[in-house]
Design an enzyme around this catalytic site. Structure first.
Site, PDB file in Angstrom:
ATOM      1  N   ARG A   4       0.838  -1.193   0.000  1.00 41.22           N
ATOM      2  CA  ARG A   4       0.000   0.000   0.000  1.00 41.22           C
ATOM      3  C   ARG A   4       0.876   1.246   0.000  1.00 41.22           C
ATOM      4  NH1 ARG A   4      -5.337  -0.187   3.690  1.00 41.22           N
ATOM      5  NH2 ARG A   4      -5.128  -2.320   2.947  1.00 41.22           N
ATOM      6  N   SER A  56      -8.341  -0.272   0.058  1.00 45.45           N
ATOM      7  CA  SER A  56      -9.425  -0.418   1.028  1.00 45.45           C
ATOM      8  C   SER A  56     -10.037   0.943   1.355  1.00 45.45           C
ATOM      9  CB  SER A  56      -8.911  -1.131   2.282  1.00 45.45           C
ATOM     10  OG  SER A  56      -9.952  -1.412   3.172  1.00 45.45           O
ATOM     11  N   HIS A  57      -9.935   1.377   2.609  1.00 47.20           N
ATOM     12  CA  HIS A  57     -10.574   2.616   3.049  1.00 47.20           C
ATOM     13  C   HIS A  57      -9.642   3.822   3.006  1.00 47.20           C
ATOM     14  CE1 HIS A  57      -8.579   0.844   6.562  1.00 47.20           C
ATOM     15  NE2 HIS A  57      -8.340   2.090   6.914  1.00 47.20           N
ATOM     16  N   LYS A  82      -3.505  -6.651  -2.501  1.00 49.10           N
ATOM     17  CA  LYS A  82      -3.648  -7.770  -1.581  1.00 49.10           C
ATOM     18  C   LYS A  82      -3.399  -9.046  -2.377  1.00 49.10           C
ATOM     19  CE  LYS A  82      -6.977  -5.514   1.502  1.00 49.10           C
ATOM     20  NZ  LYS A  82      -8.317  -5.573   2.143  1.00 49.10           N
ATOM     21  N   ASP A 120     -16.912  -1.009   3.516  1.00 45.31           N
ATOM     22  CA  ASP A 120     -15.725  -0.202   3.297  1.00 45.31           C
ATOM     23  C   ASP A 120     -15.375  -0.182   1.814  1.00 45.31           C
ATOM     24  OD1 ASP A 120     -14.699  -2.762   3.018  1.00 45.31           O
ATOM     25  OD2 ASP A 120     -12.930  -2.414   4.255  1.00 45.31           O
ATOM     26  N   ASP A 163     -13.243  -1.575  -0.332  1.00 38.88           N
ATOM     27  CA  ASP A 163     -13.137  -2.799  -1.138  1.00 38.88           C
ATOM     28  C   ASP A 163     -14.191  -3.824  -0.751  1.00 38.88           C
ATOM     29  OD1 ASP A 163     -11.841  -3.177   1.319  1.00 38.88           O
ATOM     30  OD2 ASP A 163     -10.439  -4.639   0.517  1.00 38.88           O
ATOM     31  N   ASP A 216     -14.898  -5.650   1.781  1.00 36.09           N
ATOM     32  CA  ASP A 216     -14.652  -6.911   2.490  1.00 36.09           C
ATOM     33  C   ASP A 216     -15.094  -6.821   3.944  1.00 36.09           C
ATOM     34  OD1 ASP A 216     -12.609  -5.234   3.336  1.00 36.09           O
ATOM     35  OD2 ASP A 216     -11.060  -6.784   3.269  1.00 36.09           O
ATOM     36  N   ARG A 217     -15.398  -5.595   4.425  1.00 35.55           N
ATOM     37  CA  ARG A 217     -15.924  -5.419   5.777  1.00 35.55           C
ATOM     38  C   ARG A 217     -17.328  -4.850   5.707  1.00 35.55           C
ATOM     39  NH1 ARG A 217     -12.532  -1.726   9.276  1.00 35.55           N
ATOM     40  NH2 ARG A 217     -12.138  -0.621   7.312  1.00 35.55           N
ATOM     41  N   HIS A 253     -14.084  -7.824  10.394  1.00 30.89           N
ATOM     42  CA  HIS A 253     -13.624  -8.859   9.469  1.00 30.89           C
ATOM     43  C   HIS A 253     -14.224 -10.181   9.954  1.00 30.89           C
ATOM     44  CE1 HIS A 253     -10.761  -6.858   6.820  1.00 30.89           C
ATOM     45  NE2 HIS A 253     -10.369  -6.143   7.859  1.00 30.89           N
TER      46      HIS A 253
END
Length: 470
Positions: free
Chosen positions: A14, A103-104, A113, A249, A251, A253-254, A341
């Protein structure tokens, strides 16, 4: 040799686009990834590549794919995807994968990832350090060529992803109760891409909020962990008279939840709810010793609920890698973290906020079918047993010294138990507890407190912070 350690983190890559992460770097990382996974047994024929909606993602993903094909492996380009959709592709195709997302993080950032075939995570200790070092060498001296480069093919995974998730949850209760109204805040992230397909055909009226894909995040940060980013969702749930609010979020995933009153639902409570549902399913399939993973700062209601439903609770340190490693070691059916998660054995032990959301919908449908007018707040009351502080950060010069002072204050007291699995956890005779642990990257101490009620939480927070911030 260029030093990529600033962007290669513990679990992902990142950095700021242009300054730290550009197309040559992505190409070198792609080549290094291909060379790493080519040594796996069995060796994969291709790498799956997905990307989020950030402006920089298409060019970076294409450069990464060029690096992969330059080493003789093919690329399966799945285009726009959530991170858990990339995990689905990696799992169902049995191929390693790369997801381009930060992500966020703000719009200036992007990242990658990585996972091996079957959605097995790649971290510093399992290949990421090797990729970092080899990519640095490639940037310095060039990427070696192979005589037969690979090719890129595109594949649409969204429909299969949605079908697979819906197949893991019994959603028939939704048809047996009045239509649910659910406000979904995608935060201009990938939930705006995946939710319409996953929810299609369900007995649910979706009220979309910020579904337009926009990596500049014009409405709010796509980070529902920050209460400020839930405000719009909370207001809309109340205004619509909705049954439930969901926030994803960047991406996707949460997933976070808001009840019909506009009150945030604790991720620990959702962990408890999903854990009990997965235990029931595992026991119905004939399993006896069924484990559920939780990290040490989730509510103690989680291990209580697991025990009450005939399961075995396993406690881990904070961090994705610890949860996933422990799931692999124990064969746990489910794992949950305070950060929202949620990990599922039947989803290649990977995390999926969307799958947790489907469990919450199914549970609410069952609750409403059993009692007319039943609500999310009523459903979750049995899982949200204690008051909690949330994570409180304090900037300190000497983290170890402050933790030692806290141990000196609380350790000698009668009935106090100390635990050093991750930082210092102090359990008090009245059932309250707190964890104090150091940040790995900043001069911070992170405090989490849980007690019987809000007043007890405030009192314990004040007592601990009086020492930490003295």
């Amino acid at each position: 040799m260029p030093d990529l350690s600033a962007i290669v983190k513990a679990y992902d890559i990142r950095g700021v686009v242009g300054d730290q992460l550009d197309e040559p770097t992505a190409r070198a990382l792609g080549a290094a990834t291909a060379r790493l996974v080519a040594g796996d047994d069995p060796a994969p024929s291709a790498v799956v590549v997905g990307r989020d909606m950030r402006d920089s993602s298409p060019a970076l993903a294409a450069a990464f794919a060029d690096g992969v094909t330059g080493q003789g492996l093919d690329v399966v380009d799945i285009g726009l995807a959530s991170t858990d959709m990339l995990y689905y592709a990696s799992g169902t195709l049995d191929l390693p994968g790369a997801m381009f997302t930060a992500s966020h993080n703000p719009a200036a950032y992007n990242g990658i990832k990585l996972c091996r075939a079957g959605a097995v995570p790649v971290g510093q200790d399992s290949g990421l350090a090797t990729i970092r070092d080899e990519a640095g060498r490639f940037l310095d001296s060039g990427v070696p060529e192979v005589p037969s480069p690979g090719a890129v093919r595109t594949e649409d995974m969204l429909t299969g992803y949605a079908r697979y998730l819906r197949g893991l949850v019994d959603l028939t209760s939704l048809d047996a109760s009045p239509e649910l109204t659910v406000v979904v805040d995608a935060g201009n992230g990938m939930g705006g891409h995946t939710v319409p397909t996953v929810f299609d055909g369900l007995h649910v009226r979706v009220v979309p909020l910020y579904f337009e894909l926009d990596g500049n995040f014009p409405n709010h940060e796509a980070n529902p962990l920050d209460p400020a980013n839930l405000v719009d969702l909370q207001k809309r749930v109340v205004a619509e008279g909705a049954d439930l609010g969901l926030a994803f979020d960047g991406d996707a995933d949460r997933c976070f939840a808001v009840d019909e009153r506009g009150e945030a639902v604790s991720p620990s409570a959702i962990t408890g709810l999903v854990a009990t549902r997965e235990l029931v399913r595992a026991h119905a399939a004939g399993e006896s010793d069924v484990a559920v993973i939780h990290n040490l700062i989730t509510s103690r209601a989680v291990p209580e609920l697991v025990a009450e439903h005939g399961g075995r609770a396993v406690r881990t340190r904070v961090g994705h890698s610890f949860i996933k490693q422990t799931m692999a070691e124990t064969g746990a059916v489910f794992g949950g973290e305070h950060s929202a998660h949620y990990y599922f054995r039947d989803f290649w032990k990977a995390d999926s906020g969307m799958l947790a959301a489907l469990h919450l919908l199914a549970a609410l449908g069952e609750h409403r079918a059993a009692a007319a007018g039943a609500t999310v707040s009523g459903l979750m009351a049995g899982y949200d047993r204690y008051a909690a502080s949330g994570e409180i950060n304090s900037t300190v010069d000497d983290q170890a010294a402050r933790v030692a002072e806290i141990e000196g204050v609380f350790g000698p007291r009668d009935g106090v138990e100390l635990d050093r699995l991750d930082g210092l956890t102090v359990s008090l005779p009245d059932g309250s507890w707190f964890n104090l642990r150091a940040s790995n990257t900043e001069p911070l101490l992170r405090l989490n407190v849980e007690a019987a009620d809000d007043a007890a939480v405030r009192a314990l927070v004040d007592e601990v912070l009086a020492v930490v911030r003295a």
